[in-house]
Design a protein around this motif. Structure first.
Motif, PDB file in Angstrom:
ATOM      1  N   VAL A 144       0.753  -1.277  -0.002  1.00 53.99           N
ATOM      2  CA  VAL A 144      -0.090   0.076   0.004  1.00 53.99           C
ATOM      3  C   VAL A 144       0.768   1.142  -0.137  1.00 53.99           C
ATOM      4  O   VAL A 144       0.440   2.230  -0.504  1.00 53.99           O
ATOM      5  N   SER A 145       2.109   1.181   0.747  1.00 57.08           N
ATOM      6  CA  SER A 145       2.706   2.351   0.741  1.00 57.08           C
ATOM      7  C   SER A 145       3.369   3.053  -0.612  1.00 57.08           C
ATOM      8  O   SER A 145       3.778   4.223  -0.543  1.00 57.08           O
ATOM      9  N   GLY A 177      -5.178   4.523  13.479  1.00 62.90           N
ATOM     10  CA  GLY A 177      -4.899   3.999  12.212  1.00 62.90           C
ATOM     11  C   GLY A 177      -3.454   3.990  11.789  1.00 62.90           C
ATOM     12  O   GLY A 177      -2.695   4.924  12.220  1.00 62.90           O
ATOM     13  N   VAL A 178      -3.120   3.046  10.959  1.00 58.25           N
ATOM     14  CA  VAL A 178      -1.754   3.035  10.711  1.00 58.25           C
ATOM     15  C   VAL A 178      -1.070   4.292   9.963  1.00 58.25           C
ATOM     16  O   VAL A 178       0.274   4.384  10.356  1.00 58.25           O
ATOM     17  N   SER A 179      -1.709   5.008   9.259  1.00 55.14           N
ATOM     18  CA  SER A 179      -0.961   6.211   8.675  1.00 55.14           C
ATOM     19  C   SER A 179      -0.533   7.130   9.674  1.00 55.14           C
ATOM     20  O   SER A 179       0.275   7.957   9.264  1.00 55.14           O
ATOM     21  N   ALA A 219      -3.725  -4.022  13.933  1.00 57.50           N
ATOM     22  CA  ALA A 219      -2.902  -2.786  13.819  1.00 57.50           C
ATOM     23  C   ALA A 219      -1.544  -3.305  13.402  1.00 57.50           C
ATOM     24  O   ALA A 219      -1.158  -2.675  12.190  1.00 57.50           O
ATOM     25  N   LEU A 220      -0.747  -4.450  13.804  1.00 57.14           N
ATOM     26  CA  LEU A 220       0.181  -4.866  13.119  1.00 57.14           C
ATOM     27  C   LEU A 220       0.118  -5.227  11.698  1.00 57.14           C
ATOM     28  O   LEU A 220       0.810  -4.521  10.767  1.00 57.14           O
ATOM     29  N   LEU A 221      -0.941  -6.058  11.430  1.00 54.37           N
ATOM     30  CA  LEU A 221      -1.108  -6.381  10.054  1.00 54.37           C
ATOM     31  C   LEU A 221      -1.197  -5.229   9.059  1.00 54.37           C
ATOM     32  O   LEU A 221      -0.613  -5.229   8.200  1.00 54.37           O
ATOM     33  N   ALA A 222      -1.942  -4.354   9.720  1.00 54.50           N
ATOM     34  CA  ALA A 222      -2.185  -3.229   8.790  1.00 54.50           C
ATOM     35  C   ALA A 222      -0.986  -2.499   8.597  1.00 54.50           C
ATOM     36  O   ALA A 222      -0.416  -1.897   7.406  1.00 54.50           O
TER      37      ALA A 222
END
Lengths: 200, 200
Positions: A25-26, B24-26, B113-116
DNA sequence: TCGACTATACCGTCTGGACGGTATAGTCGA
DNA sequence: TCGACTATACCGTCCAGACGGTATAGTCGA
């Protein structure tokens, strides 16, 4: 409302999917997507007013595609257990394409790409969540004991998601046997507790 | 080798998890993580040489934590079906904490969270994948018919991952009933086809 | 036991690059 | 001539990572 030709729009969406699938995704930047689609950056912005709109369209596309699969695999027959069986078949199906390893399957990986892409902005998951709520509702009032139907739904999702992330995906004969077990489970299950039964 | 005090290191990891879970990850930037952990950005870089190292440590931590759960839930008893039952119990358990909705559970969401987070760089998933391969291997040579054990594994993962992403998570009574069905399935399953049986 | 030195555990700032988005001028086929 | 783009230039922001500095605790020889 949506500008641009449907063909180019679709090409951009496909390119974005390929990109995410291949690079993560990144790496999904407007520049990269434009390059992958053979379109200028301006061209992308012409079709999707923002990056978020692009990702959102990818999610939408996945949902529609899976709903179409459900239809294709008879999930809307209306008979008891039809939906759940269709759900399972739609999940199992991609790996049945001969010579096509599940992890190479586009639809499979597409879902993961979206999930992942979307993970960066949890908001964008909302439509997908709503759809899943509807699927779960359909499954659990499908004329099978709710816990059997739900079990089948969860196993299907497990199959799908483990394929998606490459977390010990189950393939080949084992995958088929798991499917058979699930169908057997549904066949053996006692007749549906309908809403009327519940009310008694 | 790993620099910095273990306490601060753990605090940073926890802070990063909280952050990802909440926003969220971002939103997982070094600055944000530093602020969340009450540490300077330089402090983070002192413990983790790069952002990737931080995320990687988060993955590692999750794996270790789930392995510990497996032990705790008797997955290493050695009896037939023990591992698979432990795997299921470890998955089911968090929601059994009274008054603690599954989606609010730290461990549950942590995994997601990690997966993402990891989805942004597929490379970082490798250790997790390896661990899953090991778990699948253990499950399918557990003294149960492989497809039954695998089915249980997949349903567990489905349970876990749907909780994780909020994709129609299964909770409460229905969740318990699904669990019961799975245990029943294992209890009813014929005795283990051992390697020796296979060879005949 | 005191001064010199070292290692550890950080803090705070800066920079260079990437990225989303805007704007604008131009192309080209129907 | 209008819709569907291409091409390019640019702005503002965000962020990873590098770097220099600091405070403190411990070591060690004389």
């Amino acid at each position: 409302m949506t500008r641009g030709s449907p063909e180019t729009r679709a090409r951009i969406l496909c390119a974005a999917e390929d990109l995410v699938i291949r690079d993560g995704v990144s790496k999904l930047t407007l520049d990269a997507a434009a390059h992958e689609a053979g379109v200028s950056k301006g061209g992308i912005l012409y079709h999707f007013p923002s990056r978020a709109a692009l990702v959102s369209a990818m999610v939408e596309r996945f949902v529609v595609s899976f709903d179409a699969d459900l239809d294709r695999y008879g999930a809307n027959g209306g008979g008891p257990g039809d939906f759940t069986r269709g759900y399972l078949r739609a999940t199992l199906a991609p790996s049945e394409v001969p010579g096509d390893a599940p992890r190479d399957n586009r639809d499979q990986r597409l879902g993961g790409a979206l999930l992942a892409g979307v993970a960066s902005d949890p908001e964008l998951l909302t439509p997908l969540r709503d759809r899943f709520d509807a699927w779960q509702a359909a499954v659990s009032s499908d004329g099978l004991p709710a816990e059997v139907a739900t079990l089948v739904r969860l196993t299907s999702d497990g199959l799908w998601l483990s394929d998606l992330f490459g977390l010990a995906p189950v393939t080949g004969e084992l995958r088929e046997k798991v499917g058979e077990r699930l169908f057997a489970l549904m066949d053996e299950a006692p007749a549906a507790p309908t809403d009327e039964d519940e009310r008694r």
